[in-house]
Motif scaffolding. Structure first.
Motif, PDB file in Angstrom:
ATOM      1  N   TYR A  54      48.425  49.504  27.845  1.00  0.00           N
ATOM      2  CA  TYR A  54      48.010  48.633  28.953  1.00  0.00           C
ATOM      3  C   TYR A  54      46.579  48.938  29.390  1.00  0.00           C
ATOM      4  O   TYR A  54      45.824  48.016  29.755  1.00  0.00           O
ATOM      5  N   VAL A  68      43.193  46.462  29.595  1.00  0.00           N
ATOM      6  CA  VAL A  68      42.240  46.366  30.712  1.00  0.00           C
ATOM      7  C   VAL A  68      40.809  46.326  30.191  1.00  0.00           C
ATOM      8  O   VAL A  68      39.985  45.518  30.639  1.00  0.00           O
ATOM      9  N   VAL A 112      40.058  42.909  28.633  1.00  0.00           N
ATOM     10  CA  VAL A 112      39.796  41.905  29.662  1.00  0.00           C
ATOM     11  C   VAL A 112      38.436  42.143  30.310  1.00  0.00           C
ATOM     12  O   VAL A 112      37.685  41.198  30.579  1.00  0.00           O
ATOM     13  N   LEU A 113      38.100  43.401  30.546  1.00  0.00           N
ATOM     14  CA  LEU A 113      36.790  43.720  31.135  1.00  0.00           C
ATOM     15  C   LEU A 113      35.668  43.215  30.233  1.00  0.00           C
ATOM     16  O   LEU A 113      34.669  42.649  30.715  1.00  0.00           O
ATOM     17  N   TRP A 147      35.373  39.474  30.621  1.00  0.00           N
ATOM     18  CA  TRP A 147      34.709  39.126  31.889  1.00  0.00           C
ATOM     19  C   TRP A 147      33.197  39.338  31.806  1.00  0.00           C
ATOM     20  O   TRP A 147      32.414  38.529  32.301  1.00  0.00           O
ATOM     21  N   SER A 184      42.734  34.668  33.000  1.00  0.00           N
ATOM     22  CA  SER A 184      42.960  36.108  32.824  1.00  0.00           C
ATOM     23  C   SER A 184      43.253  36.832  34.134  1.00  0.00           C
ATOM     24  O   SER A 184      43.644  38.001  34.118  1.00  0.00           O
ATOM     25  N   THR A 231      45.686  40.179  34.293  1.00  0.00           N
ATOM     26  CA  THR A 231      45.062  41.398  34.808  1.00  0.00           C
ATOM     27  C   THR A 231      45.919  42.004  35.912  1.00  0.00           C
ATOM     28  O   THR A 231      46.159  43.220  35.945  1.00  0.00           O
ATOM     29  N   LEU A 277      47.774  45.718  35.662  1.00  0.00           N
ATOM     30  CA  LEU A 277      47.551  46.736  36.695  1.00  0.00           C
ATOM     31  C   LEU A 277      48.863  47.119  37.383  1.00  0.00           C
ATOM     32  O   LEU A 277      48.997  48.242  37.893  1.00  0.00           O
TER      33      LEU A 277
END
Length: 559
Positions: A147, A151, A154-155, A158, A198, A202, A206
Motif C-alpha cells: 500500500y 502511495v 499516486v504521488l 499527481w 485518484s 488515495t 491511507l
C-alpha cells in the motif's frame, strides 16, 4: 556563456524541428519504461492464460494469483500511466513551445516516485506478500509496503498532473484571450480527471496502511470497495480520453483531413471530466449496504458517459467521410476505400475505434442490474476490459508510437517498419478477439473470474469450458508474440531506424470553421461542476457507510 549558448541552441532546435532535446529525452525515457513494462506484463499474461487453460503448471514459488496481481497492476496501471505521461508531455512541449525547466524537474521527480512505488509493489507481490489482485479488495490483506508503494505511484501521478497544469497556466498567462491548443486542452482534461478519480483510492490506501501494520484491528470493507471504484471506474475512462485525444488531434492529419469541430472536441473533454467519477457503483451492483436509489443514480451517471463517446463517433466518421470526399470518393460509402488502410498510424487507431463499439455496448449492458447479476463474477467481465483497455486503448497507444517515437528520436518510419507494424496490429487484433471473445462466451456459461485452472472435480459444466479456455490460450499466445514485435519496433524506432524529420501530426480546423466559444476555457467553472456532481454521487452513501458502519473485518490471507 555555455549555458546561454545551450539554451539558444535548444530554442532554435525547438523552433526548427518542433522538438526540444531535453523534453524529447524525458518522453523517450517514459516511453522506454512503458514498453519494458508492456513486455513484463505481457509475459505474465501468457503464463496466466496458459495456466487458466490447464496447459501450464506454474512453479511452487510463483502461483497464479501472484501472476494475476502483477499482470493487472503492471499493464492496467503502470504501462498506461507511463505512456500517458510521456505522450501528453511531448504534446504539451510541442504545442506550448517547450516545457518550463521547473516542469521538466517535476516530471523527472514524478517518474522517480512512480518507479519507487512500482518497485515496492512488485517486490511484495513476488515475495508472496500481496496476492490481492489489481483491485486489492479488503479484507484480503497485503503487506503494508504494498500500500505504501501505491502511495508513491499516486504521488508520481499527481506531480505529473500538476506539471501539465503549471504549463497550461503559464501559457495562458502569456497568451491572454487565446484558446489553449487542443492537444494541451486534452492533456489538462486527462490529468484533471485522473487527479479527481485518484482522490478516492488515495483515501482508501491511507485507511488500509494502519490496518496492514496492525495498528487497527478491522477495516470497513464496503467503504474501501466504494473508494476504490471511484478510481477504478474513472481510470479506464482516463486512458480512453488519452486515446480519444489522438483520434481528434493526430488521425485527421494522418489521413489528410481536417478537424470536424474544435468546439465539439473541447465539449467532449469537459463532459468526460465532469461526468466520469460518479458511476463507480455500477461495479458494485451486487454489493449490500448500498440502497437501490443510490445504485440507480450511479447507473444513470454511468450511462451519461456514453454521450461524449457518441459525439466522438459522430465527429470521427464525419472526418473520415470528408477526407475521402476530398480525395474523389463517390457514392454512399466510397470514402471508405480512400482511407489509408495500409498506414499503420491510421490502421491501429481505426481498429481501436471500431472495437469500442462492441466494447462500449458490453459496458452499457453491465450497468443493467439484471444483466450484471448474470456476468458480474464471470470471465465476461475480464473479456470486456480486455476489449476496452487491451484494444481501444492499447492499439491507439501503439498507433501513436509509430509517429511519436520517430518524431522524438529524429528518425523515420520506413515502409518495412510500417509493414511490420501492420502485421503486429493484425496479430494483436486477432489474438485479442480470440481471447476476449472466448472470455465473453465462457463467462455466459458460468466460468468464474479470478480463479486458476480447475475442473471442479471433473464436473460436466466445468469440462464444457475447456474448448473456450483453449481458445483463450491461443489468443494469449498470439498477444505475447505481438507484444514482442511491438517492443522490438518501438526500440528500433528509437535507436536503429534511418535518421529523418518526422512530423508531430496536429490536425487543422476546416477553413470555414466556427470560432470556439470562450466558455470552453473556464476550467474553474467545470471543476466546480465536477465536484458538485461527484458530491451528488458519493457524499450521502459514503457518510452512511461511515456513520452506520458495521463492526468491520479483521484481515484475511487466502493464499
Amino acid at each position: 556563456m555555455a549555458l546561454a549558448l545551450k539554451e539558444t541552441f535548444s530554442e532554435k532546435t525547438n523552433k526548427a524541428l518542433g522538438v526540444n532535446s531535453e523534453d524529447a529525452k524525458l518522453t523517450l525515457t517514459y516511453l522506454s519504461l512503458a514498453f519494458i513494462i508492456l513486455f513484463l506484463g505481457g509475459t505474465l499474461g501468457l503464463l496466466q492464460g496458459l495456466n487458466r487453460a490447464g496447459l501450464l503448471e506454474l512453479p511452487s514459488w510463483l502461483n497464479y494469483y501472484q501472476v494475476l496481481t502483477a499482470h493487472g497492476i503492471l499493464l492496467v496501471v503502470v504501462f498506461t500511466t507511463l505512456f500517458m505521461v510521456g505522450y501528453f508531455y511531448s504534446g504539451v512541449s510541442h504545442t506550448l513551445g517547450g516545457l518550463l525547466p521547473k516542469v521538466r524537474k517535476i516530471a523527472w521527480t514524478a517518474l522517480g516516485s512512480m518507479l519507487f512505488g512500482v518497485a515496492l509493489v512488485a517486490a511484495t507481490v513476488f515475495m508472496g506478500e500481496a496476492s490481492v489482485m489489481y483491485t486489492f479488495y479488503p479484507p484480503m490483506q497485503a503487506s503494508p509496503w504494498f500500500y505504501i508503494g501505491l502511495v508513491f505511484v499516486v504521488l508520481g501521478v499527481w506531480l505529473a498532473a500538476f506539471g501539465v497544469f503549471i504549463s497550461a497556466a503559464n501559457w495562458k498567462k502569456r497568451n491572454r484571450g487565446q484558446h489553449l491548443p487542443m492537444f494541451s486542452f486534452f492533456a489538462v482534461g486527462g490529468f484533471l480527471l485522473l487527479f479527481l478519480g485518484s482522490l478516492g483510492v488515495t483515501a482508501e490506501v491511507l485507511m488500509l496502511i494502519p490496518w496492514a501494520f496492525g495498528w487497527t484491528e478491522t477495516v470497513n470493507v464496503m467503504l474501501s470497495r466504494t473508494l476504490f471504484w471511484a478510481f477504478g471506474h474513472t481510470a479506464v475512462n482516463v486512458w480512453y480520453l488519452v486515446a480519444v485525444s489522438a483520434w481528434y488531434v493526430a488521425v485527421p492529419k494522418i489521413i489528410g483531413g481536417r478537424t470536424f469541430s474544435d468546439t465539439l472536441a473541447r465539449v467532449v473533454v469537459i463532459l468526460s471530466v465532469i461526468l466520469n467519477v460518479p458511476g463507480g457503483f455500477h461495479h458494485q451492483i451486487i454489493d449490500p449496504a448500498i440502497g437501490e436509489g443510490i445504485k440507480f443514480m450511479h447507473v444513470f451517471m454511468s450511462l451519461s458517459i456514453s454521450l461524449p463517446s457518441l459525439l466522438t463517433a459522430f465527429a470521427m466518421f464525419a472526418i473520415f467521410e470528408r477526407a475521402g470526399r476530398k480525395k474523389g470518393a463517390k457514392g454512399l460509402l466510397g470514402w471508405i476505400k480512400k482511407l489509408p488502410w495500409g498506414d499503420v498510424r491510421f490502421l491501429a487507431p481505426m481498429i481501436a475505434m471500431i472495437t469500442f463499439i462492441p466494447a462500449g455496448a458490453g459496458g452499457i449492458a453491465q450497468t443493467n442490474n439484471q444483466l450484471n447479476q448474470v456476468v458480474h463474477n464471470s470471465l465476461w467481465i475480464v473479456g470486456h476490459f480486455h476489449l476496452t483497455v487491451g484494444v481501444t486503448v492499447a492499439l491507439t497507444f501503439f498507433g501513436i508510437t509509430y509517429w511519436l517515437i520517430p518524431y522524438l528520436s529524429k528518425r523515420e518510419l520506413t515502409p518495412k517498419l510500417n509493414k511490420l507494424g501492420v502485421i503486429q496490429t493484425l496479430m494483436w487484433t486477432v489474438g485479442m478477439y480470440l481471447m476476449a471473445g472466448a472470455m465473453h462466451w465462457v463467462g455466459l456459461l458460468g466460468s468464474p473470474r479470478r480463479t486458476s485452472f480447475s475442473t471442479y472435480g471433473d464436473h460436466a459444466t466445468a469440462l464444457g469450458w475447456s474448448p473456450y479456455l483453449f481458445s483463450l490460450a491461443i489468443g494469449g499466445t498470439l498477444l505475447f508474440l505481438a507484444v514482442v514485435l511491438m517492443v522490438y519496433i518501438a526500440f528500433h524506432l528509437m535507436f536503429k531506424a534511418p535518421k529523418g524529420n518526422t512530423e508531430f501530426p496536429i490536425a487543422e480546423p476546416e477553413d470555414d470553421a466556427a470560432p470556439t466559444p470562450q466558455w470552453t476555457e473556464r476550467w474553474g467553472l467545470w471543476i466546480v461542476v465536477a465536484f458538485a456532481i461527484i458530491s451528488m454521487g458519493y457524499v450521502i452513501p459514503v457518510v452512511d457507510m461511515i456513520v452506520n458502519a458495521p463492526p468491520g473485518s479483521p484481515p484475511f490471507r487466502t493464499w
